[in-house]
Design an enzyme around this catalytic site. Structure first.
Site, mmCIF file in Angstrom:
data_model
loop_
_atom_site.group_PDB
_atom_site.id
_atom_site.type_symbol
_atom_site.label_atom_id
_atom_site.label_comp_id
_atom_site.label_asym_id
_atom_site.label_seq_id
_atom_site.Cartn_x
_atom_site.Cartn_y
_atom_site.Cartn_z
ATOM 1 N N SER A 177 39.297 40.708 40.361
ATOM 2 C CA SER A 177 40.242 40.687 41.467
ATOM 3 C C SER A 177 40.072 39.429 42.332
ATOM 4 O O SER A 177 40.099 38.310 41.810
ATOM 5 C CB SER A 177 40.066 41.983 42.264
ATOM 6 O OG SER A 177 41.145 42.196 43.122
ATOM 7 N N PHE A 178 39.799 39.582 43.644
ATOM 8 C CA PHE A 178 39.567 38.405 44.485
ATOM 9 C C PHE A 178 38.291 37.664 44.090
ATOM 10 O O PHE A 178 38.099 36.507 44.467
ATOM 11 C CB PHE A 178 39.505 38.796 45.967
ATOM 12 C CG PHE A 178 40.755 38.464 46.730
ATOM 13 C CD1 PHE A 178 41.096 37.145 46.998
ATOM 14 C CD2 PHE A 178 41.603 39.461 47.172
ATOM 15 C CE1 PHE A 178 42.246 36.828 47.701
ATOM 16 C CE2 PHE A 178 42.767 39.163 47.870
ATOM 17 C CZ PHE A 178 43.090 37.841 48.136
#
Ligand SMILES: *[C@@H]1O[C@H](CO)[C@@H](O)[C@H](O)[C@H]1NC(C)=O
Ligand SMILES: *[C@@H]1O[C@H](CO)[C@@H](O)[C@H](O)[C@H]1NC(C)=O
Length: 257
Positions: A94-95
């Site tokens: 994800s991030f």
């Protein structure tokens, strides 16, 4: 003795091949794996992937991110990388993809990058810029901001959108989620490490946090050596399909750079 070096060009080629052969990322088998979790998450995101890698003999480090800013996350990741001799496979969910894209840049210890349902921004690109190119994901609008300006995903929405395919543990992940700064959405990437290291990608086919088409297009953009699409998987593919994720990480570790 060196008369076979006929021209300066040959000399350079020879020098280059000698350096490549001697560089740690190429000569030693990869034993170290560093895992970087995303926003609205914590290090326990990797709790199902880690034992699979450890059972195969890897030295695994799951970085616990402050989530106060991308820069702080990169600093924490770099500290972890600094503890290890290398070579290292660096993995981001994800991030965490934004973080590994910065942290691995110009780091000769990195042998490969693995992006798991992750952002992989280009130079000067932000996550929000990538997100806005696609239909808004279902989870948008389910975030709350605390008094310090940090965001969390509402617990019931977390179970609905983040990990609906692993309901048994999804509530635990929801309670452990790190509140995350909002600045990370507009953080502009530095020069991207995926241009320097062989990269791998896992697409979560039914991701409701990051658009799966954005993930698939990202894999193409970064010229992923290998892309796996896990049909029907939620954003928490590392929790719902840990063997798939562990396998591509080990494939990256076994590959010659
Ligand atoms: C394993 O990783 C840790 C960091 O988590 C590091 O301190 C240690 O040196 C590594 N071990 C080997 C054998 O590389
Ligand atoms: C990135 O932004 C900086 C500062 O605005 C600029 O100097 C540079 O040319 C940009 N690079 C790319 C590849 O867009």
């Amino acid at each position: 003795m060196f008369n076979f070096i006929k021209t300066p060009v040959f000399g350079y080629l020879l020098l280059a091949s000698t350096l490549l052969a001697a560089s740690p990322a190429n000569s030693k088998p990869v034993k170290n794996i560093v895992l970087v979790h995303g926003a609205y998450a914590d290090g326990s995101s990797w709790s199902r992937v880690t034992p699979l890698l450890q059972a195969a003999g890897y030295n695994v480090t799951a970085v616990q991110q402050p989530l106060s800013s991308i820069q702080d996350d990169v600093t924490k990741t770099n500290a972890a990388l600094g503890q290890i001799d290398g070579p290292i496979v660096l993995v981001g969910h994800s991030f965490g993809g934004v973080v590994i894209t910065q942290a691995a840049y110009n780091n000769p210890k990195i042998s490969a990058l693995v992006y798991v349902a992750a952002f992989a921004p280009d130079f000067n690109q932000s996550a929000i810029e990538l997100i806005m190119k696609y239909p808004i994901p279902p989870a948008a609008g389910s975030f709350v901001t605390d008094s310090q300006g940090r965001q969390t995903l509402l617990k019931d929405k977390f179970v609905q959108y983040f990990c609906p395919d692993v309901k048994s543990i999804c509530g635990v992940l929801a309670t452990a989620q790190g509140p995350s700064d909002q600045g990370r959405y507009i953080y502009q990437s530095g020069p991207p490490a995926w241009k320097q290291h062989p990269s791998y990608y896992v697409v979560a086919g039914n991701d409701q946090i990051i658009n799966p088409q954005l993930e698939a297009d990202t894999a193409v953009k970064i010229k992923a050596v290998k892309t796996i699409k896990v049909a029907g998987s939620s954003h928490a593919v590392l929790v719902s399909h840990p063997q798939v994720v562990a396998d591509i990480i080990m494939e990256a570790a076994n590959a010659k750079k």
